[in-house]
Design a protein around this motif. Sequence first.
Motif, PDB file in Angstrom:
ATOM      1  N   TYR A 178       0.680  -1.208   0.131  1.00 25.96           N
ATOM      2  CA  TYR A 178       0.255  -0.273   0.154  1.00 25.96           C
ATOM      3  C   TYR A 178       0.424   1.276  -0.147  1.00 25.96           C
ATOM      4  CZ  TYR A 178      -3.126   3.557   1.847  1.00 25.96           C
ATOM      5  OH  TYR A 178      -3.654   4.816   2.115  1.00 25.96           O
ATOM      6  N   ASN A 179       1.797   1.811   1.311  1.00 25.09           N
ATOM      7  CA  ASN A 179       2.767   2.817   0.788  1.00 25.09           C
ATOM      8  C   ASN A 179       3.910   3.124  -0.126  1.00 25.09           C
ATOM      9  OD1 ASN A 179       2.236   3.836   3.297  1.00 25.09           O
ATOM     10  ND2 ASN A 179       2.219   1.514   4.494  1.00 25.09           N
ATOM     11  N   PRO A 180       4.432   1.728  -0.600  1.00 27.64           N
ATOM     12  CA  PRO A 180       4.966   1.831  -2.167  1.00 27.64           C
ATOM     13  C   PRO A 180       3.949   2.285  -3.172  1.00 27.64           C
ATOM     14  CG  PRO A 180       5.385  -0.145  -1.033  1.00 27.64           C
ATOM     15  CD  PRO A 180       4.327   0.298  -0.684  1.00 27.64           C
ATOM     16  N   ALA A 181       2.666   1.943  -3.530  1.00 22.01           N
ATOM     17  CA  ALA A 181       1.960   2.421  -4.784  1.00 22.01           C
ATOM     18  C   ALA A 181       1.927   3.723  -4.511  1.00 22.01           C
ATOM     19  CB  ALA A 181       1.001   1.890  -4.002  1.00 22.01           C
ATOM     20  N   LEU A 182       1.499   4.247  -3.123  1.00 19.21           N
ATOM     21  CA  LEU A 182       1.607   5.860  -2.954  1.00 19.21           C
ATOM     22  C   LEU A 182       2.214   6.883  -3.060  1.00 19.21           C
ATOM     23  CD1 LEU A 182      -1.138   5.876   0.279  1.00 19.21           C
ATOM     24  CD2 LEU A 182      -2.333   5.841  -2.923  1.00 19.21           C
ATOM     25  N   MET A 183       3.306   5.745  -2.430  1.00 22.54           N
ATOM     26  CA  MET A 183       5.394   6.761  -2.634  1.00 22.54           C
ATOM     27  C   MET A 183       4.847   6.666  -4.145  1.00 22.54           C
ATOM     28  SD  MET A 183       8.571   5.463  -0.697  1.00 22.54           S
ATOM     29  CE  MET A 183       8.199   4.174  -1.140  1.00 22.54           C
ATOM     30  N   THR A 218      -2.469  -0.625  13.848  1.00 26.01           N
ATOM     31  CA  THR A 218      -1.423   0.862  13.916  1.00 26.01           C
ATOM     32  C   THR A 218      -0.817   1.278  12.992  1.00 26.01           C
ATOM     33  OG1 THR A 218      -0.940  -0.610  16.068  1.00 26.01           O
ATOM     34  CG2 THR A 218       0.767   0.999  15.540  1.00 26.01           C
ATOM     35  N   LEU A 219      -0.842   0.293  12.531  1.00 24.41           N
ATOM     36  CA  LEU A 219       0.089   0.738  11.035  1.00 24.41           C
ATOM     37  C   LEU A 219      -0.720   1.320  10.098  1.00 24.41           C
ATOM     38  CD1 LEU A 219       1.758  -2.566  10.390  1.00 24.41           C
ATOM     39  CD2 LEU A 219       2.642  -1.183  11.360  1.00 24.41           C
ATOM     40  N   TYR A 220      -1.995   1.333   9.913  1.00 18.50           N
ATOM     41  CA  TYR A 220      -2.791   1.861   8.945  1.00 18.50           C
ATOM     42  C   TYR A 220      -2.608   2.927   9.388  1.00 18.50           C
ATOM     43  CZ  TYR A 220      -4.089  -2.455   6.565  1.00 18.50           C
ATOM     44  OH  TYR A 220      -4.147  -3.628   6.233  1.00 18.50           O
ATOM     45  N   LEU A 221      -3.491   3.027  10.638  1.00 20.09           N
ATOM     46  CA  LEU A 221      -3.413   4.681  11.222  1.00 20.09           C
ATOM     47  C   LEU A 221      -2.159   5.774  11.187  1.00 20.09           C
ATOM     48  CD1 LEU A 221      -5.910   4.179  14.451  1.00 20.09           C
ATOM     49  CD2 LEU A 221      -6.396   4.874  11.976  1.00 20.09           C
ATOM     50  N   SER A 222      -0.894   4.752  11.899  1.00 11.61           N
ATOM     51  CA  SER A 222       0.366   5.916  11.230  1.00 11.61           C
ATOM     52  C   SER A 222       0.228   6.600  10.156  1.00 11.61           C
ATOM     53  CB  SER A 222       1.733   4.829  11.442  1.00 11.61           C
ATOM     54  OG  SER A 222       0.999   3.669  12.894  1.00 11.61           O
ATOM     55  N   SER A 223       0.148   5.700   9.254  1.00  6.93           N
ATOM     56  CA  SER A 223      -0.375   6.189   7.715  1.00  6.93           C
ATOM     57  C   SER A 223      -0.193   7.262   7.119  1.00  6.93           C
ATOM     58  CB  SER A 223       0.189   5.342   6.653  1.00  6.93           C
ATOM     59  OG  SER A 223      -1.505   4.893   6.821  1.00  6.93           O
ATOM     60  N   ALA A 224      -2.420   7.502   8.509  1.00  5.11           N
ATOM     61  CA  ALA A 224      -2.756   8.353   7.572  1.00  5.11           C
ATOM     62  C   ALA A 224      -2.360   9.767   7.686  1.00  5.11           C
ATOM     63  CB  ALA A 224      -3.910   7.964   8.653  1.00  5.11           C
ATOM     64  N   VAL A 262      10.782   9.193   2.655  1.00  2.00           N
ATOM     65  CA  VAL A 262      11.041   9.097   4.366  1.00  2.00           C
ATOM     66  C   VAL A 262       9.955   8.521   5.109  1.00  2.00           C
ATOM     67  CG1 VAL A 262      12.336   9.963   6.448  1.00  2.00           C
ATOM     68  CG2 VAL A 262      12.848  10.819   3.982  1.00  2.00           C
ATOM     69  N   ALA A 263       8.918   9.055   4.521  1.00  2.00           N
ATOM     70  CA  ALA A 263       7.863   8.349   4.931  1.00  2.00           C
ATOM     71  C   ALA A 263       7.774   7.371   4.672  1.00  2.00           C
ATOM     72  CB  ALA A 263       7.008   9.280   5.781  1.00  2.00           C
ATOM     73  N   GLY A 264       7.184   7.311   3.423  1.00  2.00           N
ATOM     74  CA  GLY A 264       7.042   6.038   2.491  1.00  2.00           C
ATOM     75  C   GLY A 264       7.764   4.896   2.767  1.00  2.00           C
ATOM     76  N   GLY A 265       9.627   5.006   2.576  1.00  5.06           N
ATOM     77  CA  GLY A 265       9.849   3.939   2.975  1.00  5.06           C
ATOM     78  C   GLY A 265       9.855   3.414   4.776  1.00  5.06           C
ATOM     79  N   ALA A 266       9.934   4.198   5.745  1.00  2.00           N
ATOM     80  CA  ALA A 266       9.498   4.080   6.705  1.00  2.00           C
ATOM     81  C   ALA A 266       8.552   2.604   7.454  1.00  2.00           C
ATOM     82  CB  ALA A 266       9.627   4.889   8.213  1.00  2.00           C
ATOM     83  N   LEU A 267       7.038   3.679   6.594  1.00  2.00           N
ATOM     84  CA  LEU A 267       6.041   2.406   7.157  1.00  2.00           C
ATOM     85  C   LEU A 267       6.077   1.586   6.235  1.00  2.00           C
ATOM     86  CD1 LEU A 267       3.515   5.227   6.010  1.00  2.00           C
ATOM     87  CD2 LEU A 267       3.623   3.723   8.185  1.00  2.00           C
ATOM     88  N   THR A 268       7.166   1.284   4.698  1.00  2.00           N
ATOM     89  CA  THR A 268       7.129   0.251   4.419  1.00  2.00           C
ATOM     90  C   THR A 268       8.130  -0.699   4.893  1.00  2.00           C
ATOM     91  OG1 THR A 268       6.623   1.434   2.032  1.00  2.00           O
ATOM     92  CG2 THR A 268       7.900  -1.221   2.299  1.00  2.00           C
ATOM     93  N   PHE A 269       9.334  -0.673   5.603  1.00  2.00           N
ATOM     94  CA  PHE A 269       9.951  -1.237   6.428  1.00  2.00           C
ATOM     95  C   PHE A 269       9.335  -1.613   7.735  1.00  2.00           C
ATOM     96  CE2 PHE A 269      12.326  -1.453  10.363  1.00  2.00           C
ATOM     97  CZ  PHE A 269      14.245  -2.521   9.457  1.00  2.00           C
ATOM     98  N   LEU A 270       8.534  -1.545   8.586  1.00  2.00           N
ATOM     99  CA  LEU A 270       7.213  -1.111   9.390  1.00  2.00           C
ATOM    100  C   LEU A 270       6.619  -2.654   9.358  1.00  2.00           C
ATOM    101  CD1 LEU A 270       6.849   2.026  11.552  1.00  2.00           C
ATOM    102  CD2 LEU A 270       7.861   0.514  12.386  1.00  2.00           C
ATOM    103  N   ASN A 271       5.648  -1.670   7.660  1.00  2.00           N
ATOM    104  CA  ASN A 271       4.864  -3.367   7.727  1.00  2.00           C
ATOM    105  C   ASN A 271       5.643  -4.495   7.430  1.00  2.00           C
ATOM    106  OD1 ASN A 271       1.416  -2.233   6.989  1.00  2.00           O
ATOM    107  ND2 ASN A 271       2.665  -0.645   6.085  1.00  2.00           N
ATOM    108  N   ILE A 272       6.155  -4.339   6.337  1.00  2.00           N
ATOM    109  CA  ILE A 272       7.644  -5.574   6.403  1.00  2.00           C
ATOM    110  C   ILE A 272       8.227  -6.078   7.567  1.00  2.00           C
ATOM    111  CG2 ILE A 272       9.923  -6.591   5.508  1.00  2.00           C
ATOM    112  CD1 ILE A 272       9.707  -4.072   2.970  1.00  2.00           C
ATOM    113  N   PHE A 273       7.976  -5.532   8.458  1.00  2.00           N
ATOM    114  CA  PHE A 273       8.698  -6.766   9.811  1.00  2.00           C
ATOM    115  C   PHE A 273       7.435  -5.906  11.072  1.00  2.00           C
ATOM    116  CE2 PHE A 273      12.766  -5.150   7.385  1.00  2.00           C
ATOM    117  CZ  PHE A 273      13.468  -6.775   7.500  1.00  2.00           C
ATOM    118  N   GLN A 274       6.297  -5.682  10.839  1.00  2.00           N
ATOM    119  CA  GLN A 274       5.038  -6.074  11.271  1.00  2.00           C
ATOM    120  C   GLN A 274       5.542  -6.225  12.720  1.00  2.00           C
ATOM    121  OE1 GLN A 274       1.142  -7.193  10.304  1.00  2.00           O
ATOM    122  NE2 GLN A 274       2.374  -6.379   8.500  1.00  2.00           N
ATOM    123  N   CYS A 275       5.905  -7.828  12.643  1.00  2.00           N
ATOM    124  CA  CYS A 275       6.151  -9.322  13.492  1.00  2.00           C
ATOM    125  C   CYS A 275       7.450  -9.585  14.023  1.00  2.00           C
ATOM    126  CB  CYS A 275       5.767 -10.055  12.858  1.00  2.00           C
ATOM    127  SG  CYS A 275       2.964 -10.590  12.822  1.00  2.00           S
TER     128      CYS A 275
END
Length: 922
Positions: free
Chosen positions: A93-98, A166-172, A131-144
């Motif tokens: 989701y975040n890379p597509a928007l970024m 948490t991840l979805y709301l963080s990107s809002a 920067v935000a898109g990259g950080a959020l993508t990283f968090l989504n990849i390593f969410q567990c």
Amino acid sequence: MVETRGPVTLAVTVTMLVLASLFVLFRFVTRIWIVRKVYLDDWFILAAWAMAVGFSASICAGTAAGLGLHEVDIGVGDRGHLRKAEYTFSVLYNPALMLTKTSILVFFLSLSKDELLFRRLNYLTLFAVNVAGGALTFLNIFQCRPPRAAFTYPVPGNSSCTNIVTLYLSSAPVNIITDLAILLLPMPLLTSMRLPKKQKIILVATFSAGAFVAVVDVVRLAYLQDAAFARLSDKTGQTGNTNQGERGDDFAWNAALSFMWSAVEVNLGLICACVPSLKPLFLRFLPSFIKDANDTSLRDSMDDAPPVVAKQTVPPGNELTNPAAFRAADPKEKNGAYGGEGGFLDFLSSPEDDASMTRTAANATKLATARSNFDFYTMNSTKNMLKLSNRESVRPVAIVTILFFLWGFAYGLLDDLNSQFHRVVGTSPGQGQGLHAAYYGGYFVGPLTLGRFVIKKYGFKASMITGLAVYGCGTLVFWPSSVLGSYVAFIISNFIVGVGLSCLEIAANPYIALCGPLEYAEVRLNLSQGFQAIGTILSPLLASRVLFKTVNSAPSLLKVQWTYLGIALFGWALALAFYYVNLPEASDEELDEQADKNFVANHTKVGPLRVIWVTLALGVSSQFFYVGAQEVVGNNFGGLFALATSRRSSSDYVTIGHTVFAVGRFLSAFLNYVLKPRWILLVLYLAAIISCVLAMNLSGDALIAAGQLIYLTESGIFAVIYCIGIRGLGIHTKTGSAFMTAAISGGAIFPVIQASVERSRGLRYSFCVAVAAFAAGIVFAIYLNLVPAAKKQVDPVHEDRTARRNKRLAKHHPNESDSVTSAQRNRFGLLGIIARRRRTKAENMPTSLHLEDGSPTRRDTSTSSANGADSMETEKIDFVRSPSPARVQGSSGVTADLEPWPPSPVDERQGLKHDLAPWPED
């Protein structure tokens, strides 16, 4: 029958993907077969489309595995496939928007070779997006931990996962902010173009779709509300982690429509990014879709455009002064990366008659006109706000007063939000003080960095717009903060709000003080801040009666996210409106010219320093102590009343206190109209000290009265300190305003000291901190009333009253009053001339300011008045030969003797003379 949202989610997702794919296909057809060149932003769009395909496909796969069903209806065998699908679209989701936003911003950069500020804003937005898109993508990849736990079922027992909500709301916040930034960045260009009706419709439709992307993001988040309620109620928000993949109640059902709107957002962004590039395609196959039937030339859409000529030649050497015409004349040169081949400026302007996009001279003129209008922050008004009358200043002062009401409202709501946050999440008192300190910490950082830079370089209005924009970003960060219960997020949001409001205040306070006759500066600022106090009254009422009816309720805290979203959108809308509002301005040179009118008083020294620097330093310190004392009183007002009586709620008394505070500011405005501000400041400080001492020693109704008296007496202090502190600074007025605003950070320190005293000696005794702060602040008032140089510098001259008095004198003693007035005019006018000539380049100066000149007569013109008044008429001053030293004769025929003026060290180094020596005898 099983209830499901899967078919709707599937149908909408597939439809939007097909539409987006068609637009991307047409874009590349245009680039390859018509324009015959593929640009950098096209490759970013292609990458974004690939991400969108994977994202949409994962949603489709998720609907087949149970997305849209209630948790109880999902088969055990499908849960593993559903988790894989959820993990895939959360990662993509975040890379597509970024990538989509990067393509648009790169496109803007290729069209802004000559607009430096616009390019910087584009680069800033581009940096934030990636920067935000990259950080959020990283968090989504390593969410567990371990990562495979995010997509395996059953989840390993030793795993720990970040909740997907948490991840979805963080990107809002990032998505909404960047969406609106991309929408608003080219707005000055769009509004400067005059287009045919059909092109205007196309333009509005295109950019309305861009705004719809931000709306879609908000709608998407609304469908996560149910899951967020369950999450916050379970108190898992303090860490942001859940055990063994727990995702909240009925996540597949609640999140289905949210994922559907995510697909709409991603694919709609692709469509909007592709629209401008399709103009050559329409010109080739559907020219009537763009062109009006009666639109035969560019001249139809530009009333002032010159006639169209076949070719334009540019004289040698003019390439730099007229780059647009040079590019038009040379077919090898292109305007940015696009030239005329489907470029954005061409898309907005009238289309060419031929599909080859040949530029004509008129087209180049159109482009040059658009670019000249597209100086993104050309906000200098031709009207000098320092020379406005009281009547003329009403409109701009009223407009800026809206901002005072806004930050008063925000401050009151912020306190209630923080209090509710403490109750729901269970923070300690020390953490509550940390939130308070973060807000005032923003007041220390903002004025000295961003605020001062903007106001010095671009002016008052630009600083207000910047403050509104930053303030909107800060309030939007409350969205994930309130839902996730993250203390760190609350700290960040409080700090950003403080920075934004400080950038507002660094411009709004001096603007009100300087916009109009200087002698009424304290009156205007107290009136405007009275409306700020009204906002402080209304916001707690809204919070207690509407937002937080249920105490310790997670849903009540979630409600406030919509409130802050509305405030953020309102702030950005207000910033956009301010861009188009014509407000008077004042440059550093004009501020310096105003200060020169009180040249003698401003250049007097107090010890080794000029009086204006001593006044500024003591004013900053007094403001620091005053705001600290005000926060000590405000934070403990309810507790003090609770000690006095239990008949009514302490919040009722606090509301009454805020009302008294607002009334006190309006009363202070009246007192400043009839009395000298330095007298009022001294009396208010003394009254505040006495009221605090009484509150420490009284009880019952007397204590309540003393508490209300504190609010009344402290209300008018801030405006008087601010106006007096920046008076006479000239070109340093804006820097002085930065220091005065940074002094508000005293609100971060004194409440901490008070809390420490309260823990050891009790609440009543802790008011000694407020007494000490007021006592330290009164030093400034004592200095103003005892030092003669300070009195002369800060006392306003009410020239309208002087004019009425002189009129009465003229009626009874016409000759005496006229000679005195004329002599004073000539004297102050000449000193103003000398002050301004000191800062003038030597080649632009007269041959010498020394009056030992053989020329028979000299003339100069100056507008003169005392202590900053600017309404006196201009008078010509004739330097005539006279045997007596320093005799000056005005055009009215009245002479006045001037004392010798000692040269400054700068003048001595430059060899300038202005000692007003006597004229030599013939």
